[in-house]
Design an enzyme around this catalytic site. Structure first.
Site, PDB file in Angstrom:
ATOM      1  N   LYS A   1       0.858  -1.185   0.000  1.00 40.98           N
ATOM      2  CA  LYS A   1       0.000   0.000   0.000  1.00 40.98           C
ATOM      3  C   LYS A   1       0.897   1.238   0.000  1.00 40.98           C
ATOM      4  O   LYS A   1       1.671   1.453   0.922  1.00 40.98           O
ATOM      5  CB  LYS A   1      -0.898  -0.006   1.244  1.00 40.98           C
TER       6      LYS A   1
ATOM      7  N   HIS B   1      -0.558   2.818  16.450  1.00 41.36           N
ATOM      8  CA  HIS B   1       0.181   3.890  15.776  1.00 41.36           C
ATOM      9  C   HIS B   1      -0.750   4.688  14.872  1.00 41.36           C
ATOM     10  O   HIS B   1      -1.877   4.266  14.587  1.00 41.36           O
ATOM     11  CB  HIS B   1       1.371   3.328  14.982  1.00 41.36           C
TER      12      HIS B   1
ATOM     13  N   HIS C   1      -4.392   2.883  15.041  1.00 42.94           N
ATOM     14  CA  HIS C   1      -4.787   1.494  14.778  1.00 42.94           C
ATOM     15  C   HIS C   1      -3.590   0.589  15.054  1.00 42.94           C
ATOM     16  O   HIS C   1      -2.461   1.062  15.164  1.00 42.94           O
ATOM     17  CB  HIS C   1      -5.203   1.322  13.304  1.00 42.94           C
TER      18      HIS C   1
ATOM     19  N   ASP D   1      -1.773  -2.904  13.262  1.00 51.08           N
ATOM     20  CA  ASP D   1      -1.820  -3.638  11.990  1.00 51.08           C
ATOM     21  C   ASP D   1      -2.333  -5.056  12.232  1.00 51.08           C
ATOM     22  O   ASP D   1      -1.920  -5.701  13.192  1.00 51.08           O
ATOM     23  CB  ASP D   1      -0.422  -3.711  11.363  1.00 51.08           C
TER      24      ASP D   1
END
Length: 355
Positions: free
Chosen positions: A215, A290, A234, A236
């Protein structure tokens, strides 16, 4: 017929607006913690994201090798994020990957729209902007390009950018190198849990099934950076995430109750431990919260590659060796797909409750 797409954040940014649309403004409780990222990055006091030198990860000298592996394990347990240096991927290749991504994002928006994804129909690969995925309708200040890069037989080459011409060769080469780096990291993390070397790699799908999803995040200049986020807080979902960036600061980690801004370390790859490894290790390795800040002066670009287990084939749960009477399992068994759904559901519930 061209279907109308949500305005790209890049278009908003270049339109000359002085204030950002209300859907990009973060809730009041978040705003107090958003500072000027350039000032934040200069701070030297307080905890700093660890830098791990991988030069000796496979050294012939056992003492030297163990010291390197111990540092990696410690960073994975205490932080769950680190700057990797001497990672074995050449500066030249990394530079090609970055130039290819930047060149793509420098194309006119109408060119990029030829690669637009269609999130509404579940087609997330391609060029896009974040849709509101929570009940509060919040948007993030970023556009992106997303696609699977490894294993080779699972690639959909029809959506890979044809311009610039080096995009495909550079990305293919990078994916092979990164996949081999992932194997090295997973073996060290396996040994760190007292497991045999190949165990974690096997548990996340092995060479055939572990998916590398790339991404490219494009964060345009923002007229009111103190009100927005490039990416909201959020963790990962991946096993591991590897990130390159264009040396513009933005990444913040929530460590010991405070937001810590990651320094820009030349020639490094940032690596996150994702939820998948946190679950398998029964919380011994951390998946850290993060987020990404934006700024007025510079475009920030990052290249994230998420190493993800197959959605349905594997049940993620703490490995038996990581569980004991004193350390019961912290996570219920779920497939990777169920874990993602659980996170989205929980986020939606939290947003509804805060209204």
């Amino acid at each position: 017929m061209v279907t109308s797409v949500a305005p790209r954040v890049e278009s908003l940014s270049s339109s000359g607006i002085q204030s950002i649309p209300k859907e990009y403004i973060r809730p009041q409780e978040e705003l107090t913690s958003i500072g000027n990222v350039f000032e934040e990055e200069k701070k030297d006091e307080g905890p700093q994201v660890p830098t791990i030198d991988l030069k000796d990860i496979e050294s012939e000298d056992e003492v030297v090798r163990e010291r390197c592996r111990e540092e990696l394990k410690k960073a994975a347990m205490e932080w769950g994020v680190m700057h990797l240096v001497n990672h074995g991927i050449s500066d030249d290749l990394i530079n090609r990957v970055k130039v290819a991504g930047e060149t793509f994002f420098n194309l006119p928006i109408e060119e990029k729209e030829k690669y637009a994804n269609d999130q509404a129909s579940g087609k997330i690969a391609g060029y896009g902007s974040k849709l509101a995925n929570n009940a509060s309708g919040q948007l993030e200040w970023e556009d992106y390009f997303f696609h699977l890069i490894f294993p080779e037989d699972k690639r959909d080459m029809t959506i890979w950018p044809k311009t610039p011409s080096d995009y495909i060769p550079a990305t293919c080469e990078y994916s092979v190198k990164l996949r081999s780096l992932a194997t090295k990291i997973l073996s060290v993390l396996s040994l760190g849990l007292g497991l045999e070397e190949g165990r974690l790699e096997k548990e996340v799908g092995g060479m055939e099934e572990l998916l590398l999803q790339k991404k490219i995040n494009y964060y345009p200049k923002c007229p009111q950076p103190e009100l927005a986020l490039g990416v909201e807080a959020h963790t990962d979902v991946s096993a591991l995430t590897f990130i390159l960036h264009n040396m513009v600061p933005g990444l913040q980690l929530f460590y010991e109750g405070k937001w810590v801004t990651a320094k820009c370390v030349p020639n490094s790859i940032i690596m996150h431990i994702g939820d998948t490894i946190e679950i398998l290790s029964n919380g011994k390795y951390k998946s850290i919260l993060h987020r990404g800040l934006v700024n007025k002066e510079k475009v920030r670009i990052s290249w994230a590659v998420f190493c993800e287990p197959p959605k349905e084939k594997i049940i993620l749960k703490p490995l038996p060796e990581t569980v004991s009477e004193t350390e019961p399992p912290l996570f219920p068994p779920r497939t990777f797909a169920q874990h993602i759904q659980h996170k989205l559901f929980r986020k939606t519930q939290e947003a509804l409750l805060s209204k």
